[in-house]
Write a protein that holds these residues in place. Structure first.
Motif, PDB file in Angstrom:
ATOM      1  N   LEU A 174      -8.241   6.207   3.006  1.00  0.00           N
ATOM      2  CA  LEU A 174      -8.488   5.450   3.327  1.00  0.00           C
ATOM      3  C   LEU A 174      -9.338   4.564   2.160  1.00  0.00           C
ATOM      4  CD1 LEU A 174     -10.327   4.867   5.404  1.00  0.00           C
ATOM      5  CD2 LEU A 174     -11.443   5.949   5.423  1.00  0.00           C
TER       6      LEU A 174
ATOM      7  N   ARG B  41       1.097  -1.256   0.164  1.00  0.00           N
ATOM      8  CA  ARG B  41      -0.015  -0.075   0.406  1.00  0.00           C
ATOM      9  C   ARG B  41       0.761   1.048  -0.234  1.00  0.00           C
ATOM     10  NH1 ARG B  41      -3.648  -0.772   3.369  1.00  0.00           N
ATOM     11  NH2 ARG B  41      -2.476  -0.744   5.080  1.00  0.00           N
TER      12      ARG B  41
ATOM     13  N   LEU C  41      -7.135   2.467  11.296  1.00  0.00           N
ATOM     14  CA  LEU C  41      -8.662   3.014  11.619  1.00  0.00           C
ATOM     15  C   LEU C  41      -9.224   1.364  12.218  1.00  0.00           C
ATOM     16  CD1 LEU C  41     -11.633   3.991  11.541  1.00  0.00           C
ATOM     17  CD2 LEU C  41     -11.713   2.785   9.080  1.00  0.00           C
TER      18      LEU C  41
ATOM     19  N   PHE D  47     -14.344   7.015  11.628  1.00  0.00           N
ATOM     20  CA  PHE D  47     -14.217   7.164  10.251  1.00  0.00           C
ATOM     21  C   PHE D  47     -13.768   8.016   8.603  1.00  0.00           C
ATOM     22  CE2 PHE D  47     -16.209   6.000   6.113  1.00  0.00           C
ATOM     23  CZ  PHE D  47     -15.885   5.208   5.561  1.00  0.00           C
TER      24      PHE D  47
ATOM     25  N   GLY E  99     -10.510   9.304   9.518  1.00  0.00           N
ATOM     26  CA  GLY E  99      -9.763   8.364   8.308  1.00  0.00           C
ATOM     27  C   GLY E  99      -9.321   9.040   7.367  1.00  0.00           C
ATOM     28  N   LEU E 100     -11.122   9.924   6.879  1.00  0.00           N
ATOM     29  CA  LEU E 100     -11.479  10.359   5.912  1.00  0.00           C
ATOM     30  C   LEU E 100     -10.742  11.602   5.577  1.00  0.00           C
ATOM     31  CD1 LEU E 100     -15.289   9.913   5.042  1.00  0.00           C
ATOM     32  CD2 LEU E 100     -12.944   9.279   3.885  1.00  0.00           C
TER      33      LEU E 100
ATOM     34  N   VAL F 169      -1.428   9.538   8.259  1.00  0.00           N
ATOM     35  CA  VAL F 169      -0.464   9.119   6.954  1.00  0.00           C
ATOM     36  C   VAL F 169      -0.893   7.739   6.033  1.00  0.00           C
ATOM     37  CG1 VAL F 169       0.621  10.686   6.523  1.00  0.00           C
ATOM     38  CG2 VAL F 169       1.740   8.566   6.846  1.00  0.00           C
ATOM     39  N   ASN F 170      -1.246   6.985   6.937  1.00  0.00           N
ATOM     40  CA  ASN F 170      -1.936   5.592   6.929  1.00  0.00           C
ATOM     41  C   ASN F 170      -3.106   4.800   7.177  1.00  0.00           C
ATOM     42  OD1 ASN F 170      -2.068   3.012   6.256  1.00  0.00           O
ATOM     43  ND2 ASN F 170      -0.211   2.161   6.358  1.00  0.00           N
ATOM     44  N   PRO F 171      -4.021   5.651   6.519  1.00  0.00           N
ATOM     45  CA  PRO F 171      -5.726   6.033   7.731  1.00  0.00           C
ATOM     46  C   PRO F 171      -6.179   4.365   8.072  1.00  0.00           C
ATOM     47  CG  PRO F 171      -5.528   7.295   5.906  1.00  0.00           C
ATOM     48  CD  PRO F 171      -4.222   6.681   5.397  1.00  0.00           C
ATOM     49  N   ILE F 172      -5.917   3.637   6.847  1.00  0.00           N
ATOM     50  CA  ILE F 172      -6.224   2.232   6.823  1.00  0.00           C
ATOM     51  C   ILE F 172      -6.175   1.079   7.852  1.00  0.00           C
ATOM     52  CG2 ILE F 172      -6.285   0.270   5.607  1.00  0.00           C
ATOM     53  CD1 ILE F 172      -6.339   1.693   2.695  1.00  0.00           C
ATOM     54  N   GLU F 173      -4.717   1.135   8.293  1.00  0.00           N
ATOM     55  CA  GLU F 173      -4.278   0.736   9.427  1.00  0.00           C
ATOM     56  C   GLU F 173      -3.957   1.126  10.475  1.00  0.00           C
ATOM     57  OE1 GLU F 173       0.068   1.750  10.158  1.00  0.00           O
ATOM     58  OE2 GLU F 173       0.450  -0.586   9.812  1.00  0.00           O
TER      59      GLU F 173
ATOM     60  N   ILE G 205       1.659   4.698   0.636  1.00  0.00           N
ATOM     61  CA  ILE G 205       1.762   6.024   1.425  1.00  0.00           C
ATOM     62  C   ILE G 205       1.086   7.005   0.996  1.00  0.00           C
ATOM     63  CG2 ILE G 205       2.597   7.079   3.542  1.00  0.00           C
ATOM     64  CD1 ILE G 205       1.491   4.427   4.572  1.00  0.00           C
TER      65      ILE G 205
ATOM     66  N   LEU H  78     -11.030  -2.689   3.432  1.00  0.00           N
ATOM     67  CA  LEU H  78     -10.031  -1.911   2.934  1.00  0.00           C
ATOM     68  C   LEU H  78      -8.280  -2.075   2.631  1.00  0.00           C
ATOM     69  CD1 LEU H  78     -11.724   1.342   4.967  1.00  0.00           C
ATOM     70  CD2 LEU H  78     -11.757   0.746   2.225  1.00  0.00           C
ATOM     71  N   ASP H  79      -7.997  -3.071   3.280  1.00  0.00           N
ATOM     72  CA  ASP H  79      -7.080  -3.249   3.534  1.00  0.00           C
ATOM     73  C   ASP H  79      -6.471  -4.575   2.986  1.00  0.00           C
ATOM     74  OD1 ASP H  79      -4.433  -4.738   4.290  1.00  0.00           O
ATOM     75  OD2 ASP H  79      -4.964  -4.139   6.599  1.00  0.00           O
TER      76      ASP H  79
END
Lengths: 269, 204
Positions: free
Chosen positions: A239, A233, B44, B28, B31-32, B38-42, A235, B98-99
């Protein structure tokens, strides 16, 4: 070695890379000496005293000794290198480093006959490093390269990012950058470089040899035991960032594959 | 403690649901909009997972709190349980959608990666608990409902283990969570029952 053709390809590859922002590069770091959270280094690494700084260069060299960081810088030619940076945790960035080739530093020290490896050590200053109170790893952090990897023209000692001095959380005042290996090989805030004839112990390999090999070349075909290394992924994608395929040797295959000719990379991972 | 229990009794259960649910949309949104770094998926994924573990520890603490301190929060047990399951589900959804993203890799990960196997097993154990967390099920299942709800014990151990074995290096925080879970479960074992009886005997 890599001739002009190799370098030209490297330069061509650089043109297509879009660097991450300063904010991204300096706010999301792994530097366990300051804590295991990704934002811990940015929060706590400010306490690290980086001036004065000296690097002990010893082992199989003609001119061993403690080299002041300023004296090293006065001897070296700093240039920009825009490299992909691929963490073993399957995220990646593109970073515009400023630095000099490690080969130049090693040549200054004079590598002796019989040398085969180079070992590196990070500073260990418990008063300034809250993370080392915990036995997350055996401190100080240690890394190593084979001599030909260390002398490769892509291997640099970075001292800056975006033409600014490298921030503490990114490994001030000088760190290794080996762009075709997982990020943890690119050891930060170096205080010692030892040229040796035996493969040096390295921190993550000591901690968990099944998961982290000495080589740790970026390789989409050899998975980490706990997660796939086939994709990563980037950076900065937010989201809904899509995963992208991981490239062999992190995209530097043309330049470095020759170093590993005849080696089974699933055995020497 | 009696006074405390009276105050607690006045707190409506819906308030616990509401306060407990708020972090889900808030995180959420963060995160948006960059609030999770800078890595909002991880971020969240981890925040939902941590909240699930914290709520789970809360659920497991209710019985010992009453038994040893006389603090009665049992009224909120279902709310905390349902919230735990909600955050486990959100954690799982962030991971899936997402991940990992690649459907073919999801099954491979579940089978091949022990921390994911363990996490999925915990989720599977919690499913029947979530499905039966309503009055109708309690009536229909009778005494079997109580035994069924005991699945939360293995689920909790697996949840704590999931966090411990995904961490890189020797990290303290996951071990704190797992220890809390183990201690809270041990407080329910017969030996602690003996202690309570002894205490009750003393006070009579």
């Amino acid at each position: 070695g890599v001739g002009l053709a190799g370098m030209a390809q490297g330069a061509a590859a650089q043109e297509t890379l879009e660097p991450n922002t300063w904010e991204e590069i300096t706010s999301y770091n792994n530097f366990y000496e300051f804590g295991t959270g990704k934002d811990d280094p940015a929060k706590y690494a400010g306490a690290l005293t980086t001036e004065p700084w000296s690097v002990k260069i010893d082992g199989l060299v003609d001119n061993p000794g403690d080299y002041d960081f300023k004296d090293i810088m006065s001897e070296m030619t700093v240039e920009e290198r825009i490299y992909r940076f691929r963490c073993v945790e399957a995220w990646s960035m593109v970073i515009p480093w400023n630095g000099f080739e490690l080969a130049d530093l090693l040549n200054m020290a004079g590598v002796q006959e019989g040398a085969k490896f180079v070992a590196f050590e990070t500073a260990l200053i418990p008063d300034e490093m809250p993370g080392v109170r915990y036995p997350i790893l055996e401190w100080p952090y240690r890394e190593g390269l084979r001599l030909d990897e260390a002398m490769h023209p892509l291997t640099i000692m970075a001292t800056g990012i975006y033409d600014r001095p490298i921030p503490n959380q990114n490994g001030a005042p000088l760190r290794l950058v080996v762009p075709w290996k997982y990020g943890f090989k690119s050891i930060k805030s170096i205080v010692r470089i030892t040229v040796t004839d035996v493969e040096p112990p390295t921190s993550w390999n000591m901690s968990n040899p099944r998961e982290y090999g000495f080589y740790s070349n970026v390789n989409p075909n050899v998975n980490h035991p706990r997660w796939s290394q086939a994709s990563e992924r980037e950076i900065g994608g937010g989201l809904f960032a899509k995963r992208i395929p991981t490239l062999m040797f992190n995209g530097y295959e043309k330049e470095v594959a020759g170093l590993y000719e005849g080696m089974d990379l699933s055995q020497y991972y | 403690m009696q006074q405390m229990n009276q105050i607690l009794r006045r707190i409506p259960v819906w308030a616990v649901y509401l306060i407990g649910a708020l972090p889900a949309p808030w995180l959420f949104y963060q995160g948006l909009t960059g609030g999770l770094g800078v890595n909002p998926i991880e971020a969240l994924e981890h925040r939902y997972g941590e909240l699930a573990l914290q709520l789970l520890i809360g659920v497991l603490a209710l019985s010992p709190l009453r038994r040893f301190l006389g603090l009665n929060l049992l009224k909120f047990r279902r709310a905390l349980g349902v919230l735990t399951f909600t955050y486990v589900t959100l954690h799982l959804l962030v991971w899936l959608v997402l991940d990992v993203q690649v459907p073919s890799q999801i099954w491979a990960d579940i089978v091949k990666r022990p921390y994911i196997t363990v996490g999925m097993a915990a989720f599977a154990l919690m499913l029947p608990l979530a499905v039966t967390s309503n009055n109708l099920s309690v009536r229909k299942l009778g005494p079997r409902w109580r035994s069924l709800q005991r699945l939360v014990f293995p689920a909790a151990i697996l949840g704590g283990l999931h966090y411990v074995i995904l961490a890189k290096g020797f990290q303290v925080e996951p071990l704190v969570y797992l220890s809390a879970i183990v201690v809270l479960l041990m407080l329910r074992m017969p030996i602690s029952g003996v202690l309570t009886r002894t205490r009750q005997a003393d006070s009579t």
